[in-house]
Design an enzyme around this catalytic site. Structure first.
Site: not given
Ligand code: GLU
Length: 456
Positions: A97, A100, A112, A152, A380
């Site tokens: 994350q 990403k 997470k 998620d 988000s």
């Molecule tokens: N769970 C999603 C991901 O793996 C979205 C996370 C979010 O929107 O904060 O990127």
């Protein structure tokens, strides 16, 4: 890397990144220290959740929030509710994350969380009681400028609603502390669609660059049947492609007519999922074939695009070979770490065979989840922006921004791949994504004194 490792999923994610950022580290050895530092979460919160079943008995679960890295912004990332959740899984997801979120270009750190709670077979009341109990502890550790969780696997709009309501009651504060909220109470348009749509927008760029083509007539294999799979499928159909498969943990449902699933089929599947039922509950009058215990990848003799959109490690080495043999040109992950390292190696080997410009026969071009599925967390980020402004943007505005973010992310991966890895005429999107994400985070950590370069 062996499965005997204490944290196999986390070690796999670290290995994937470390093996691909090596060309950058070789050119900038001073950044090796940053890679050592970035592997350790800033903070991990672990707690117990006790809640009451409908029969009055007490249930207890383990829960976690990994606040991994806040160099680029407050911790941001989803909450997974699934029996497979443990610290290794959440550390791998939190680690991915970080990079990403960096690739979205927005100001978000990485985190997470989740629990080994299994939503399957639970009543709405049980889900609500779990969410309230979960938030009782989590509410002490999050905040609109600290840590903003989201959905998620196992956490959708209903769960976010319960958690938001719980937070508001415990803290007496209506704030943007979660994303994926309802349309009328702080949510952003396009957030439910964003991961799937963003994935398709990313692959649109790959289609154009490699084959100067688009989605029309493309045969597309999708795994999973949740939020990401559903909206990726709807966008593929809208753009003229054929969706030939869905799956869940019990098996794969495939179309053998070449035409595939319709938007009405997908709406019916969404309904089944909302009731927390297996894909076998979808009524289709025998129009599709069910393959018990299988994933879609080995069930087709030929196809064009594969979008793993279920969960981690859902494409093995043999399945990767089957996709290459079926002539699949594009593999892009809607899931996080959808492909095993061995599967990635199979795809990357086909890319490395293309040493002269225009010679692209036999390539299966691979895009990792941290780039291809960043559209979800990107919207988000846009939801957080709207919450801060106390404004709401239109569908069109959000969709246009999402498209723009995915195109910029793709271009960044492609150009960074080209700059650092010159092993083929086709850029490595996995190296590009990892290097671009890492460098951005490492530089911010350097600026903020999380590591430093002696003598500079
Ligand atoms: N769970 C999603 C991901 O793996 C979205 C996370 C979010 O929107 O904060 O990127």
């Amino acid at each position: 890397m062996s499965n005997l490792a204490a944290e196999p999923e986390f070690e796999q994610a670290v290995h994937e990144i470390s093996s691909t950022i090596e060309p950058f580290l070789a050119a900038h050895p001073e950044y090796r220290k940053a890679f050592e530092v970035v592997q350790i979460p800033e903070r991990i919160i672990q707690f117990r959740v006790t809640w009451e079943r409908d029969d009055g008995s007490v249930a207890v679960n383990r829960a976690f929030r990994v606040q991994f890295n806040s160099a680029l912004g407050p911790y941001k990332g989803g909450l997974r509710l699934h029996p497979t959740v443990n610290l290794s899984v959440l550390k791998f997801l939190g680690f991915e994350q970080i990079f990403k979120n960096a690739l979205t270009g927005l100001s978000m750190g990485g985190g997470k969380g989740g629990s080994d709670f299994d939503p399957k077979g639970k009543s709405d009341n049980e889900i609500r009681r779990f969410c309230y109990a979960f938030m009782l502890e989590l509410s002490r550790h999050i905040g609109a400028d600290t840590d903003i969780p989201a959905g998620d696997i196992g956490t959708g709009g209903r769960e976010i609603g319960f958690m938001f309501g719980a937070y508001k009651k415990y803290q007496n504060e209506f704030a943007g502390i979660l994303t994926g909220k309802g349309d009328d109470w702080g949510g952003s348009f396009i957030r439910p669609e964003a991961t799937g749509y963003g994935l398709v927008y990313y692959v649109t760029e790959m289609l154009r660059d490699l084959d100067n083509t688009d989605w029309v007539g493309k045969r597309v294999l999708i795994s999973g049947s949740g939020n990401v799979a559903q909206f990726a499928a709807l966008k593929v159909i809208e753009l003229g492609g054929h969706v030939l498969s869905f799956s869940d943990s019990t098996g794969a449902l495939i179309a053998t007519d070449g035409v595939g699933f319709t938007p009405a089929d997908i709406a019916a599947i969404a309904d089944v999922k909302l009731r927390r039922q297996a894909l076998t509950a979808f009524q289709h009058d025998g129009r599709f074939e069910w393959h018990e215990g299988q994933r879609p990848w080995t069930l087709f003799e030929s196809a064009d695009v594969a979008l793993p959109s279920a969960t981690q490690n859902e494409v093995s080495e043999d399945e990767a070979k089957a996709l290459v043999a079926a002539g699949v040109r594009y593999v892009a992950e809607g899931s996080n770490m959808g492909c095993t390292q061995e599967a990635i190696d199979v795809f990357e080997a086909t890319r490395k065979q293309c040493t002269s410009e225009g010679e692209t026969a036999g390539v299966t071009w691979y895009a990792p989840g941290k780039a291809a599925n960043c559209g979800g967390v990107a919207v988000s980020g846009l939801e957080m922006g709207q919450n801060s402004q106390r404004l709401k943007w239109s569908h069109q505005e959000v969709d246009a921004k999402l498209k723009d973010i995915m195109i910029t992310c793709y271009t960044n991966c492609r150009e960074t791949g080209k700059t650092y890895v010159r092993d083929s005429a086709i850029p490595s999107l996995v190296s590009g994504a990892n290097i671009a994400g890492f460098v951005k985070v490492a530089k911010a950590m350097l600026d903020q004194g999380d590591w430093w370069i002696s003598g500079k």
